[in-house]
Design a protein around this motif. Structure first.
Motif, PDB file in Angstrom:
ATOM      1  N   ILE A   4      35.120  27.281  23.031  1.00 19.79           N
ATOM      2  CA  ILE A   4      34.858  28.554  23.717  1.00 19.79           C
ATOM      3  C   ILE A   4      34.681  28.331  25.214  1.00 19.79           C
ATOM      4  O   ILE A   4      35.233  29.073  26.038  1.00 19.79           O
ATOM      5  N   VAL A   5      33.901  27.314  25.580  1.00 18.45           N
ATOM      6  CA  VAL A   5      33.655  27.047  27.004  1.00 18.45           C
ATOM      7  C   VAL A   5      34.954  26.714  27.722  1.00 18.45           C
ATOM      8  O   VAL A   5      35.241  27.237  28.810  1.00 18.45           O
ATOM      9  N   LEU A   6      35.781  25.861  27.135  1.00 21.72           N
ATOM     10  CA  LEU A   6      37.047  25.502  27.775  1.00 21.72           C
ATOM     11  C   LEU A   6      37.978  26.703  27.884  1.00 21.72           C
ATOM     12  O   LEU A   6      38.667  26.878  28.900  1.00 21.72           O
ATOM     13  N   LEU A   7      38.012  27.540  26.860  1.00 23.03           N
ATOM     14  CA  LEU A   7      38.847  28.734  26.928  1.00 23.03           C
ATOM     15  C   LEU A   7      38.356  29.690  28.011  1.00 23.03           C
ATOM     16  O   LEU A   7      39.162  30.337  28.694  1.00 23.03           O
ATOM     17  N   LEU A   8      37.050  29.769  28.196  1.00 19.73           N
ATOM     18  CA  LEU A   8      36.515  30.604  29.274  1.00 19.73           C
ATOM     19  C   LEU A   8      36.937  30.062  30.637  1.00 19.73           C
ATOM     20  O   LEU A   8      37.281  30.830  31.543  1.00 19.73           O
ATOM     21  N   TYR A   9      36.888  28.720  30.782  1.00 25.81           N
ATOM     22  CA  TYR A   9      37.334  28.114  32.036  1.00 25.81           C
ATOM     23  C   TYR A   9      38.824  28.338  32.267  1.00 25.81           C
ATOM     24  O   TYR A   9      39.285  28.325  33.409  1.00 25.81           O
ATOM     25  N   LEU A  10      39.569  28.543  31.205  1.00 20.36           N
ATOM     26  CA  LEU A  10      41.001  28.805  31.355  1.00 20.36           C
ATOM     27  C   LEU A  10      41.281  30.285  31.589  1.00 20.36           C
ATOM     28  O   LEU A  10      41.999  30.659  32.528  1.00 20.36           O
ATOM     29  N   VAL A  11      40.711  31.149  30.753  1.00 25.02           N
ATOM     30  CA  VAL A  11      41.064  32.567  30.761  1.00 25.02           C
ATOM     31  C   VAL A  11      40.510  33.291  31.982  1.00 25.02           C
ATOM     32  O   VAL A  11      41.237  34.043  32.660  1.00 25.02           O
ATOM     33  N   VAL A  12      39.235  33.080  32.295  1.00 26.34           N
ATOM     34  CA  VAL A  12      38.625  33.807  33.418  1.00 26.34           C
ATOM     35  C   VAL A  12      39.321  33.485  34.743  1.00 26.34           C
ATOM     36  O   VAL A  12      39.716  34.399  35.483  1.00 26.34           O
ATOM     37  N   PRO A  13      39.514  32.218  35.109  1.00 24.30           N
ATOM     38  CA  PRO A  13      40.253  31.945  36.349  1.00 24.30           C
ATOM     39  C   PRO A  13      41.708  32.427  36.297  1.00 24.30           C
ATOM     40  O   PRO A  13      42.256  32.828  37.330  1.00 24.30           O
ATOM     41  N   ALA A  14      42.331  32.371  35.108  1.00 29.74           N
ATOM     42  CA  ALA A  14      43.710  32.850  35.004  1.00 29.74           C
ATOM     43  C   ALA A  14      43.789  34.343  35.321  1.00 29.74           C
ATOM     44  O   ALA A  14      44.685  34.796  36.050  1.00 29.74           O
ATOM     45  N   VAL A  15      42.860  35.115  34.780  1.00 29.93           N
ATOM     46  CA  VAL A  15      42.819  36.547  35.085  1.00 29.93           C
ATOM     47  C   VAL A  15      42.558  36.766  36.573  1.00 29.93           C
ATOM     48  O   VAL A  15      43.177  37.628  37.223  1.00 29.93           O
ATOM     49  N   ALA A  16      41.632  35.985  37.124  1.00 30.14           N
ATOM     50  CA  ALA A  16      41.334  36.106  38.558  1.00 30.14           C
ATOM     51  C   ALA A  16      42.562  35.796  39.399  1.00 30.14           C
ATOM     52  O   ALA A  16      42.838  36.480  40.405  1.00 30.14           O
ATOM     53  N   LEU A  17      43.331  34.792  38.993  1.00 30.94           N
ATOM     54  CA  LEU A  17      44.535  34.430  39.740  1.00 30.94           C
ATOM     55  C   LEU A  17      45.563  35.557  39.684  1.00 30.94           C
ATOM     56  O   LEU A  17      46.211  35.880  40.697  1.00 30.94           O
ATOM     57  N   LEU A  18      45.707  36.173  38.534  1.00 30.91           N
ATOM     58  CA  LEU A  18      46.637  37.294  38.411  1.00 30.91           C
ATOM     59  C   LEU A  18      46.195  38.487  39.254  1.00 30.91           C
ATOM     60  O   LEU A  18      47.027  39.155  39.890  1.00 30.91           O
ATOM     61  N   LEU A  19      44.888  38.754  39.285  1.00 32.43           N
ATOM     62  CA  LEU A  19      44.387  39.865  40.089  1.00 32.43           C
ATOM     63  C   LEU A  19      44.577  39.601  41.577  1.00 32.43           C
ATOM     64  O   LEU A  19      44.913  40.511  42.347  1.00 32.43           O
ATOM     65  N   LEU A  20      44.366  38.336  41.975  1.00 36.11           N
ATOM     66  CA  LEU A  20      44.559  37.994  43.386  1.00 36.11           C
ATOM     67  C   LEU A  20      46.017  38.196  43.790  1.00 36.11           C
ATOM     68  O   LEU A  20      46.312  38.623  44.919  1.00 36.11           O
ATOM     69  N   TYR A  21      46.917  37.901  42.896  1.00 33.86           N
ATOM     70  CA  TYR A  21      48.338  38.138  43.198  1.00 33.86           C
ATOM     71  C   TYR A  21      48.659  39.632  43.149  1.00 33.86           C
ATOM     72  O   TYR A  21      49.386  40.161  43.990  1.00 33.86           O
ATOM     73  N   ARG A  22      48.094  40.317  42.167  1.00 31.36           N
ATOM     74  CA  ARG A  22      48.376  41.746  41.986  1.00 31.36           C
ATOM     75  C   ARG A  22      47.984  42.562  43.213  1.00 31.36           C
ATOM     76  O   ARG A  22      48.731  43.434  43.661  1.00 31.36           O
ATOM     77  N   PHE A  23      46.817  42.251  43.779  1.00 29.89           N
ATOM     78  CA  PHE A  23      46.345  43.024  44.922  1.00 29.89           C
ATOM     79  C   PHE A  23      46.731  42.387  46.258  1.00 29.89           C
ATOM     80  O   PHE A  23      46.313  42.848  47.311  1.00 29.89           O
ATOM     81  N   ARG A  24      47.501  41.281  46.177  1.00 25.45           N
ATOM     82  CA  ARG A  24      48.083  40.659  47.362  1.00 25.45           C
ATOM     83  C   ARG A  24      47.036  40.436  48.462  1.00 25.45           C
ATOM     84  O   ARG A  24      47.190  40.874  49.603  1.00 25.45           O
ATOM     85  N   THR A  25      45.976  39.762  48.086  1.00 18.18           N
ATOM     86  CA  THR A  25      44.950  39.421  49.068  1.00 18.18           C
ATOM     87  C   THR A  25      45.522  38.473  50.103  1.00 18.18           C
ATOM     88  O   THR A  25      46.453  37.705  49.819  1.00 18.18           O
ATOM     89  N   PRO A  26      44.991  38.486  51.342  1.00 13.64           N
ATOM     90  CA  PRO A  26      45.525  37.596  52.390  1.00 13.64           C
ATOM     91  C   PRO A  26      45.490  36.141  51.947  1.00 13.64           C
ATOM     92  O   PRO A  26      44.498  35.667  51.398  1.00 13.64           O
ATOM     93  N   ASP A  27      46.582  35.457  52.174  1.00 16.41           N
ATOM     94  CA  ASP A  27      46.688  34.064  51.771  1.00 16.41           C
ATOM     95  C   ASP A  27      46.277  33.151  52.906  1.00 16.41           C
ATOM     96  O   ASP A  27      46.468  33.464  54.079  1.00 16.41           O
ATOM     97  N   THR A  28      45.699  32.006  52.549  1.00 18.33           N
ATOM     98  CA  THR A  28      45.357  31.006  53.555  1.00 18.33           C
ATOM     99  C   THR A  28      46.611  30.270  53.985  1.00 18.33           C
ATOM    100  O   THR A  28      47.539  30.074  53.210  1.00 18.33           O
TER     101      THR A  28
END
Length: 661
Positions: A616-640
């Protein structure tokens, strides 16, 4: 673009697989090979042992001559035949696991031949270093700190060689060595304070040899030099360091390691700590040559053949690029060295505090009834005892990975069950303490290993899963960093699929190397291990990707700190969680490495029991950041902003940051 992505991830794949191959092949067996061993006369016991153990027997006139050779760090042990009783001398300071193997082999041979045998311990290990691992642990911050100093100075000044680089790197080596000595000695107590001053020049020499040699490689070979040093010094040289004892390495690793700084450094540190500085001529010469040649290359090329400035040209017409010398490069270099110093301090504090004194606390233990033997053993060993109705209930608890051993009292004899697949140290601790207790109470005791799935022949101490963990973690954040470097961005619709694909392929390749090539675990576990390896790699990679998007290049550094500097020391590894200090036991369940190790080990040897929380812990480390990465791309936040050249150097910097066993 696709070719760049595949090329970059291909490099990471090769390095990760090479890392796994080197670490596991060097340390999975821990069998004595060509071990220097003293004898004072012919004995059938020695002849019987040499048929099973590779001994390089050396003849001595008498016991004083043997003890003198031991004081000079020349022998792992000795056998002294006597008119009535033979004596076996063991030297734990030379190698803890070597002592265990020698004592077991000679005790078995003596019993079969009917020869009375007395075991004498010379150069015992102190409580602060009961497994003899301090020399290897000290190598980690010195090796990685020195390497980081060279890499970060290159990034800060855009040149690997300048007239003032030698002085700056030597100065860093001295300061870093002093801080490491203060933290490990007076601060943590990993060794006696009387060794503080003798060890300080050794620390300076080791760090200086690595730092100067790394800078020289970078100047001679350009960007490839950074990768070359990481491969030779960390991946290959670190695997052959011989922290557990050089004679326990395969013969080819003994010879390979002798030409690199890590093995010489471990020999130097061990002999200074436990053998009064005897037999250190060769390490001093080899390390001194690395430092001297590296310094000469940097000084010569920096003064007479300076590299062209890589400072970006000005956009104004007629303007010239800023010179690479002056106060600004110096300030940047000092900041870079400060960062390397902080990392070196963290490696010193974290790895040594978590592993220098592995003593079990509240080790889960079973019993089928009360026994004076159990009460006596608990005086020297901290156990959390659970009572079970019978032996079958005890074995069921072991099958579910709930207890590290059990005592089954009987009317005529006591049986002690130990579980070698749960810990490499616990069976020795349990057997030793219970045998002493039973002997004092004059009660018979039979020690019996038990495990639902036995360890394979190529992994007799159950180390492979712990050794695999480091390349898996390193490969995870290296893949995210390399992907960012090759594409010039931290987000993109292809980023998550690329990292997922890499994790699947990398998990497969590491699995093939360790399972089929090195036979590190049963081949029937291949298909269940593959998705676990891929999950571990993917979880770390996605976490690194999100942090890189939010923090830029600093995201890689934060990933290293969380996953490697705090996660890996708190994993418990092959020793087991009960052997961790309280702080490291407390934080481990919330970080990927411990959950990764438990999921991997319990899936291989305990049919997946006790893996729910870890999964469960490893899946959380995978799923939560994966969703965050998709949202960051979806809303096209400024890139470094990403500069491929500097990001490539950052990627190379992360190659070795994984700690050594």
């Amino acid at each position: 673009m696709m070719k760049k992505i595949l090329g970059g991830l291909g490099v990471v794949l090769i390095l990760q697989s090479l890392f796994a191959l080197c670490l596991v092949s060097a340390l999975q067996l821990l069998v004595l090979r060509n071990v220097p061993f003293g004898v004072t006369g012919a004995s059938p016991v020695v002849n019987a042992v040499t048929e099973k153990v590779s001994l390089q027997t050396l003849s001595y006139a008498d016991e004083p001559a043997v003890l003198e050779a031991i004081d000079q760090s020349k022998l792992y042990g000795a056998y002294l035949p006597g008119p009535r009783t033979d004596t076996l001398i063991v030297v734990p300071a030379k190698s803890f696991f070597g002592r265990v193997e020698l004592e077991a082999a000679f005790d078995d041979a003596a019993k079969k031949l009917g020869k009375p045998l007395v075991v004498k311990t010379v150069k015992p290990l102190p409580k602060s270093d009961r497994l003899g691992g301090v020399a290897g642990l000290l190598l980690i911050p010195l090796l990685i700190g020195g390497y980081l100093a060279a890499v970060l100075v290159l990034k800060a000044t855009r040149t690997a060689a300048a007239p003032w680089h030698v002085a700056m790197l030597v100065g860093y080596s001295a300061v870093g060595a002093l801080v490491t000595d203060l933290i490990a000695g007076p601060g943590i107590g990993a060794y006696d304070n009387s060794r503080f001053w003798p060890l300080l020049p050794c620390f300076i020499l080791i760090a200086g040899a690595v730092t100067l040699a790394a800078a020289a490689f970078q100047r001679l070979f350009g960007p490839v030099g950074t990768l070359l040093v990481a491969t030779l010094f960390i991946i290959v040289g670190g695997s052959a360091a011989g922290g557990v004892g050089i004679s326990l390495l395969p013969s080819y690793w003994q010879h390979i390691g002798a030409i690199f700084p890590p093995q010489q450094a471990v020999t130097l540190l061990r002999n200074v700590i436990y053998f009064d500085g005897n037999n250190i001529t060769t390490p001093l010469i080899v390390l001194g040559l690395y430092a001297l040649v590296g310094g000469i290359v940097i000084g010569y090329l920096g003064r007479w053949r300076p590299a062209k400035s890589r400072t970006a040209p000005s956009h104004r017409a007629g303007s010239t690029a800023a010179p690479s010398s002056g106060p600004r490069p110096l300030v940047r270099a000092l900041v870079a060295l400060a960062i390397a110093g902080v990392m070196q301090c963290l490696f010193t504090a974290n790895y040594i505090s978590s592993a220098h004194e592995p003593v079990a606390t509240n080790m889960p233990f079973g019993a089928t009834g009360r026994s004076p033997v159990l009460t006596a053993a608990q005086k020297n060993l901290s156990l959390k005892v659970t009572l079970y109705p019978d032996e079958s209930a005890v074995k069921e608890a072991i099958d579910q990975a709930k207890i590290y051993g059990a005592l089954i009292p009987g009317p005529t004899s006591n049986t002690l069950l130990v579980v070698p697949t749960l810990s490499d140290v616990a069976p020795l601790d349990l057997a030793g303490n219970f045998e002493v207790a039973a002997e004092k109470l004059r009660q018979p005791l039979h020690v019996q290993p038990y495990a639902p799935h036995p360890l394979p022949k190529k992994d007799p101490f159950g180390l492979v899963e712990s050794l695999m963990l480091i390349p898996l973690l390193v490969g995870g954040y290296m893949s995210a960093t390399m992907l960012r470097a090759t594409t010039g961005t931290s987000v993109g619709r292809w980023r998550l699929p690329a990292l997922t694909g890499f994790a699947i392929v990398a998990g497969l390749l590491v699995n093939v190397v360790v399972c089929f090539w090195l036979q590190g675990y049963p081949s029937q576990k291949f298909w269940i291990v593959w998705p676990i390896l891929s999950l571990i790699i993917a979880a770390v990679a996605v976490v690194a990707a999100v942090l890189q998007k939010l923090l830029g290049a600093a995201g890689t550094l934060v990933t290293i700190i969380v996953v490697v500097l705090f996660g890996n020391p708190s994993s418990g590894g092959a020793n087991g969680v009960p052997y961790l200090p309280a702080f490291w036991r407390a934080i481990g369940p919330y970080l990927p490495p411990r959950n990764a190790y438990l999921l991997l080990r319990n899936s291989i040897y305990f049919d997946g029991h006790g893996t729910t929380q870890a999964l469960i812990v490893l899946l959380l480390y995978l799923v939560v950041p994966a969703v965050a990465l998709l949202l960051l791309y979806r809303f096209r936040t400024p890139d470094t902003h990403v500069t491929p050249q500097t990001e490539a150097e950052a990627t190379a910097m992360t190659v070795p940051i994984g700690g050594l066993p």
